[in-house]
Design a protein around this motif. Structure first.
Motif, PDB file in Angstrom:
ATOM      1  N   THR A 109      54.262  84.287   0.386  1.00 58.34           N
ATOM      2  CA  THR A 109      55.666  84.380   0.794  1.00 58.34           C
ATOM      3  C   THR A 109      56.056  83.207   1.689  1.00 58.34           C
ATOM      4  O   THR A 109      57.129  82.611   1.523  1.00 58.34           O
ATOM      5  N   LEU A 138      49.296  88.130   0.256  1.00 63.68           N
ATOM      6  CA  LEU A 138      50.694  88.126  -0.176  1.00 63.68           C
ATOM      7  C   LEU A 138      51.601  87.468   0.856  1.00 63.68           C
ATOM      8  O   LEU A 138      52.594  86.822   0.510  1.00 63.68           O
ATOM      9  N   ALA A 169      56.279  91.979   2.464  1.00 63.22           N
ATOM     10  CA  ALA A 169      54.970  91.444   2.092  1.00 63.22           C
ATOM     11  C   ALA A 169      53.864  92.014   2.971  1.00 63.22           C
ATOM     12  O   ALA A 169      52.766  92.339   2.489  1.00 63.22           O
ATOM     13  N   VAL A 226      54.913  85.871  -7.333  1.00 62.67           N
ATOM     14  CA  VAL A 226      55.480  85.930  -5.987  1.00 62.67           C
ATOM     15  C   VAL A 226      56.271  84.667  -5.646  1.00 62.67           C
ATOM     16  O   VAL A 226      57.452  84.742  -5.266  1.00 62.67           O
TER      17      VAL A 226
END
Length: 223
Positions: A40, A36, A16, A154
């Motif tokens: 995560t 991102l 990520a 994601v």
């Protein structure tokens, strides 16, 4: 299980971070940058709980603080993601599975807003006034928008990988062996009952035959 968590979390965080620094940060989108790494951490926290979420968030934030081109004080983003991971882990579903996408989406929006505010607040404490010049309102809106658009691609995948890593194949093998032992015990017990039943049936038939013979002999003597 802890080894699986460490390996999976480390791999996802590194991937990520590389994608965010090399791809997302170079898109030059207006306002904030799609986070991102935050998504995560949220996906892992929704599976590991508040303690695991705090540890994963701290490790991910510290990696961002030390990775180039970091332009802020070390530990600043580690504190932010540690708090966000802890709070996200508190809303972990008890069953371990999310029934609808509404809950995770609300968590994503709240985390995007909270991380931006907390990052700006910590920056104000250490003398960083960059958020004032950029515009805090625009940062909040774009951060929530970008993270919300990126979250469906994601968060579910991260949660699925985390759940799969939680399954211990050794535990499954031992449980299967126990089940086999129990079933074999039931089978052997059932066979024993059948054999015992057959023996008792033969004994009853033999006893009836003896009684019938005795009755016949007595009847002959009477005659």
């Amino acid at each position: 299980m802890r080894v699986n968590r460490i390996l999976l979390s480390s791999s996802l965080i590194v991937v990520a971070l590389v994608i965010q620094v090399s791809v997302l940060a170079r898109l030059h989108l207006p306002g904030a940058v799609p986070d991102l790494l935050l998504l995560t951490v949220l996906g892992l926290a929704l599976v590991y709980g508040h303690v695991g979420g705090a540890l994963v968030g701290f490790a991910a934030g510290l990696l961002v603080d030390l990775a180039p081109p970091a332009d802020h004080a070390a530990g600043r983003y580690a504190l932010v993601l540690c708090v966000i991971g802890y709070l996200a882990g508190l809303v972990k579903p008890e069953s371990g599975q999310v029934k609808s996408a509404t809950g995770p989406m609300v968590v994503v929006v709240a985390a995007a807003l909270g991380s931006t505010l907390l990052y700006a607040g910590v920056g104000a404490l250490v003398g960083d006034t960059a958020a004032r010049h950029v515009g805090l309102g625009g940062l909040l809106f774009t951060a929530a928008l970008y993270d919300l658009l990126l979250a469906p691609f994601v968060v579910p995948g991260v949660m699925a990988l985390a759940r799969r890593a939680e399954n211990d194949p050794l535990a499954e093998t031992s449980s299967t062996a126990k089940a086999g032992d129990v079933s074999s015990g039931w089978i052997s017990g059932g066979t024993g009952l059948r054999i015992g039943g057959q023996r008792s049936g033969l004994r009853m038939k033999a006893a009836r035959a003896r009684m019938a013979r005795a009755g016949r002999i007595k009847g002959v003597k009477r005659l």
